[in-house]
Design a protein around this motif. Structure first.
Motif, PDB file in Angstrom:
ATOM      1  N   LYS A  22       0.832  -1.210   0.000  1.00 46.79           N
ATOM      2  CA  LYS A  22       0.000   0.000   0.000  1.00 46.79           C
ATOM      3  C   LYS A  22       0.864   1.257   0.000  1.00 46.79           C
ATOM      4  CE  LYS A  22      -4.170  -1.610   2.341  1.00 46.79           C
ATOM      5  NZ  LYS A  22      -5.035  -1.389   3.512  1.00 46.79           N
ATOM      6  N   GLU A  23       1.892   1.263   0.845  1.00 49.39           N
ATOM      7  CA  GLU A  23       2.775   2.432   0.923  1.00 49.39           C
ATOM      8  C   GLU A  23       3.484   2.683  -0.409  1.00 49.39           C
ATOM      9  OE1 GLU A  23       6.589   4.156   3.421  1.00 49.39           O
ATOM     10  OE2 GLU A  23       5.636   2.305   4.082  1.00 49.39           O
ATOM     11  N   ALA A  24       3.974   1.604  -1.016  1.00 48.44           N
ATOM     12  CA  ALA A  24       4.661   1.743  -2.303  1.00 48.44           C
ATOM     13  C   ALA A  24       3.718   2.307  -3.367  1.00 48.44           C
ATOM     14  CB  ALA A  24       5.211   0.387  -2.752  1.00 48.44           C
ATOM     15  N   LEU A  25       2.506   1.800  -3.421  1.00 47.80           N
ATOM     16  CA  LEU A  25       1.544   2.290  -4.416  1.00 47.80           C
ATOM     17  C   LEU A  25       1.149   3.735  -4.135  1.00 47.80           C
ATOM     18  CD1 LEU A  25      -0.695  -0.892  -4.753  1.00 47.80           C
ATOM     19  CD2 LEU A  25       1.082  -0.102  -6.335  1.00 47.80           C
ATOM     20  N   ARG A  26       0.954   4.074  -2.860  1.00 48.36           N
ATOM     21  CA  ARG A  26       0.632   5.470  -2.495  1.00 48.36           C
ATOM     22  C   ARG A  26       1.740   6.420  -2.916  1.00 48.36           C
ATOM     23  NH1 ARG A  26      -1.617   3.449   2.320  1.00 48.36           N
ATOM     24  NH2 ARG A  26       0.380   3.633   3.381  1.00 48.36           N
ATOM     25  N   ASN A  27       2.989   5.948  -2.794  1.00 44.92           N
ATOM     26  CA  ASN A  27       4.146   6.786  -3.113  1.00 44.92           C
ATOM     27  C   ASN A  27       4.564   6.701  -4.578  1.00 44.92           C
ATOM     28  OD1 ASN A  27       4.435   7.833  -0.508  1.00 44.92           O
ATOM     29  ND2 ASN A  27       5.526   5.996   0.151  1.00 44.92           N
ATOM     30  N   LYS A  28       3.721   6.066  -5.392  1.00 40.26           N
ATOM     31  CA  LYS A  28       3.956   5.958  -6.841  1.00 40.26           C
ATOM     32  C   LYS A  28       5.261   5.247  -7.177  1.00 40.26           C
ATOM     33  CE  LYS A  28       0.310   8.531  -7.669  1.00 40.26           C
ATOM     34  NZ  LYS A  28      -0.924   7.853  -7.461  1.00 40.26           N
ATOM     35  N   GLN A  29       5.688   4.323  -6.295  1.00 40.35           N
ATOM     36  CA  GLN A  29       6.875   3.538  -6.573  1.00 40.35           C
ATOM     37  C   GLN A  29       6.520   2.405  -7.534  1.00 40.35           C
ATOM     38  OE1 GLN A  29       7.760   2.764  -2.352  1.00 40.35           O
ATOM     39  NE2 GLN A  29       9.831   3.440  -2.839  1.00 40.35           N
ATOM     40  N   ILE A  30       7.502   1.959  -8.264  1.00 37.12           N
ATOM     41  CA  ILE A  30       7.320   0.796  -9.128  1.00 37.12           C
ATOM     42  C   ILE A  30       7.399  -0.438  -8.244  1.00 37.12           C
ATOM     43  CG2 ILE A  30       8.239  -0.535 -11.044  1.00 37.12           C
ATOM     44  CD1 ILE A  30       9.528   2.112 -12.037  1.00 37.12           C
ATOM     45  N   GLY A  39      -0.913 -15.612 -11.375  1.00 38.76           N
ATOM     46  CA  GLY A  39      -1.543 -14.362 -11.011  1.00 38.76           C
ATOM     47  C   GLY A  39      -0.705 -13.118 -11.185  1.00 38.76           C
ATOM     48  N   LYS A  40       0.600 -13.261 -11.476  1.00 41.89           N
ATOM     49  CA  LYS A  40       1.454 -12.071 -11.595  1.00 41.89           C
ATOM     50  C   LYS A  40       1.011 -11.155 -12.728  1.00 41.89           C
ATOM     51  CE  LYS A  40       5.208 -14.587 -11.869  1.00 41.89           C
ATOM     52  NZ  LYS A  40       4.709 -15.919 -11.530  1.00 41.89           N
ATOM     53  N   THR A  41       0.810 -11.715 -13.891  1.00 42.11           N
ATOM     54  CA  THR A  41       0.442 -10.900 -15.053  1.00 42.11           C
ATOM     55  C   THR A  41      -0.908 -10.235 -14.839  1.00 42.11           C
ATOM     56  OG1 THR A  41       1.725 -12.319 -16.514  1.00 42.11           O
ATOM     57  CG2 THR A  41       0.040 -10.927 -17.545  1.00 42.11           C
ATOM     58  N   THR A  42      -1.869 -10.986 -14.348  1.00 42.19           N
ATOM     59  CA  THR A  42      -3.198 -10.424 -14.103  1.00 42.19           C
ATOM     60  C   THR A  42      -3.126  -9.320 -13.060  1.00 42.19           C
ATOM     61  OG1 THR A  42      -4.241 -12.521 -14.680  1.00 42.19           O
ATOM     62  CG2 THR A  42      -5.552 -10.963 -13.378  1.00 42.19           C
ATOM     63  N   LEU A  43      -2.400  -9.570 -11.973  1.00 43.63           N
ATOM     64  CA  LEU A  43      -2.260  -8.562 -10.928  1.00 43.63           C
ATOM     65  C   LEU A  43      -1.607  -7.299 -11.473  1.00 43.63           C
ATOM     66  CD1 LEU A  43      -2.441  -7.578  -8.028  1.00 43.63           C
ATOM     67  CD2 LEU A  43      -0.341  -8.868  -7.544  1.00 43.63           C
ATOM     68  N   CYS A  44      -0.543  -7.461 -12.238  1.00 44.05           N
ATOM     69  CA  CYS A  44       0.121  -6.289 -12.838  1.00 44.05           C
ATOM     70  C   CYS A  44      -0.837  -5.533 -13.747  1.00 44.05           C
ATOM     71  CB  CYS A  44       1.363  -6.714 -13.610  1.00 44.05           C
ATOM     72  SG  CYS A  44       2.748  -7.161 -12.545  1.00 44.05           S
ATOM     73  N   ASN A  45      -1.583  -6.245 -14.565  1.00 39.65           N
ATOM     74  CA  ASN A  45      -2.521  -5.588 -15.470  1.00 39.65           C
ATOM     75  C   ASN A  45      -3.602  -4.822 -14.716  1.00 39.65           C
ATOM     76  OD1 ASN A  45      -1.197  -6.385 -17.795  1.00 39.65           O
ATOM     77  ND2 ASN A  45      -2.397  -8.233 -18.024  1.00 39.65           N
ATOM     78  N   ILE A  46      -4.101  -5.396 -13.633  1.00 41.76           N
ATOM     79  CA  ILE A  46      -5.115  -4.714 -12.827  1.00 41.76           C
ATOM     80  C   ILE A  46      -4.537  -3.431 -12.246  1.00 41.76           C
ATOM     81  CG2 ILE A  46      -6.438  -4.853 -10.668  1.00 41.76           C
ATOM     82  CD1 ILE A  46      -6.813  -7.879 -11.306  1.00 41.76           C
ATOM     83  N   LEU A  47      -3.330  -3.521 -11.686  1.00 47.36           N
ATOM     84  CA  LEU A  47      -2.716  -2.334 -11.079  1.00 47.36           C
ATOM     85  C   LEU A  47      -2.355  -1.288 -12.130  1.00 47.36           C
ATOM     86  CD1 LEU A  47      -0.518  -4.017  -8.325  1.00 47.36           C
ATOM     87  CD2 LEU A  47      -2.581  -2.622  -8.009  1.00 47.36           C
ATOM     88  N   LEU A  48      -1.839  -1.727 -13.266  1.00 49.40           N
ATOM     89  CA  LEU A  48      -1.529  -0.787 -14.354  1.00 49.40           C
ATOM     90  C   LEU A  48      -2.782  -0.066 -14.812  1.00 49.40           C
ATOM     91  CD1 LEU A  48       0.987  -2.977 -16.369  1.00 49.40           C
ATOM     92  CD2 LEU A  48       1.530  -0.829 -15.199  1.00 49.40           C
ATOM     93  N   ASP A  49      -3.862  -0.804 -14.951  1.00 47.25           N
ATOM     94  CA  ASP A  49      -5.135  -0.222 -15.376  1.00 47.25           C
ATOM     95  C   ASP A  49      -5.653   0.795 -14.358  1.00 47.25           C
ATOM     96  OD1 ASP A  49      -7.340  -0.129 -17.284  1.00 47.25           O
ATOM     97  OD2 ASP A  49      -8.522  -1.061 -15.680  1.00 47.25           O
ATOM     98  N   ALA A  50      -5.307   0.583 -13.084  1.00 45.14           N
ATOM     99  CA  ALA A  50      -5.731   1.500 -12.027  1.00 45.14           C
ATOM    100  C   ALA A  50      -4.775   2.684 -11.889  1.00 45.14           C
ATOM    101  CB  ALA A  50      -5.841   0.762 -10.702  1.00 45.14           C
ATOM    102  N   GLY A  51      -3.715   2.713 -12.710  1.00 42.79           N
ATOM    103  CA  GLY A  51      -2.801   3.854 -12.698  1.00 42.79           C
ATOM    104  C   GLY A  51      -1.535   3.671 -11.881  1.00 42.79           C
ATOM    105  N   TYR A  52      -1.287   2.453 -11.426  1.00 42.87           N
ATOM    106  CA  TYR A  52      -0.074   2.182 -10.647  1.00 42.87           C
ATOM    107  C   TYR A  52       0.975   1.537 -11.544  1.00 42.87           C
ATOM    108  CZ  TYR A  52      -3.248   3.110  -6.815  1.00 42.87           C
ATOM    109  OH  TYR A  52      -4.159   3.694  -5.989  1.00 42.87           O
ATOM    110  N   LYS A  53       2.221   1.519 -11.066  1.00 45.93           N
ATOM    111  CA  LYS A  53       3.320   0.946 -11.835  1.00 45.93           C
ATOM    112  C   LYS A  53       3.664  -0.420 -11.255  1.00 45.93           C
ATOM    113  CE  LYS A  53       5.094   5.557 -12.623  1.00 45.93           C
ATOM    114  NZ  LYS A  53       6.076   6.528 -12.200  1.00 45.93           N
ATOM    115  N   ALA A  54       3.445  -1.469 -12.046  1.00 45.04           N
ATOM    116  CA  ALA A  54       3.691  -2.833 -11.588  1.00 45.04           C
ATOM    117  C   ALA A  54       4.379  -3.627 -12.685  1.00 45.04           C
ATOM    118  CB  ALA A  54       2.374  -3.491 -11.193  1.00 45.04           C
TER     119      ALA A  54
END
Length: 102
Positions: A22-30, A39-54
């Protein structure tokens, strides 16, 4: 039955790593996800779609194992648990943003 973001992410990430994620995503860290399991690819795609860097190993031909960290300011790595996600997350970006900012 609809799967909440909280249930979905807890099925993939160890609960002790949730605050760090949560902290990493809040701070816009990759963030970089690795580990055996699905689940890695799906999780990354979900986070990327939400505007986070994964990122995940499949994005790097040179990734040879769990010790590989991409050289692109990736500061946080997360090992996915060796199990499948509990289901498909079909919630909204707002649900993810709300979770990140709790």
């Amino acid at each position: 039955m609809a799967i909440t973001w909280n249930d979905y992410i807890n099925s993939l990430i160890d609960t002790k790593d949730i605050p760090k994620l949560k902290e990493a995503l809040r701070n816009k860290q990759i963030v970089y996800f690795y580990g055996a399991g699905l689940g890695k690819t799906t999780l990354c795609n979900i986070l990327l779609d939400a505007g986070y860097k994964a990122l995940e190993p499949g994005l790097f031909k040179e990734a040879t194992g769990p010790n590989y960290i991409p050289d692109n300011n990736c500061l946080i790595t997360f090992k996915l648990q060796n199990r499948k996600p509990i289901g498909v997350f079909k919630g909204s970006k707002d649900e993810i943003h709300e979770w990140v900012n709790q």
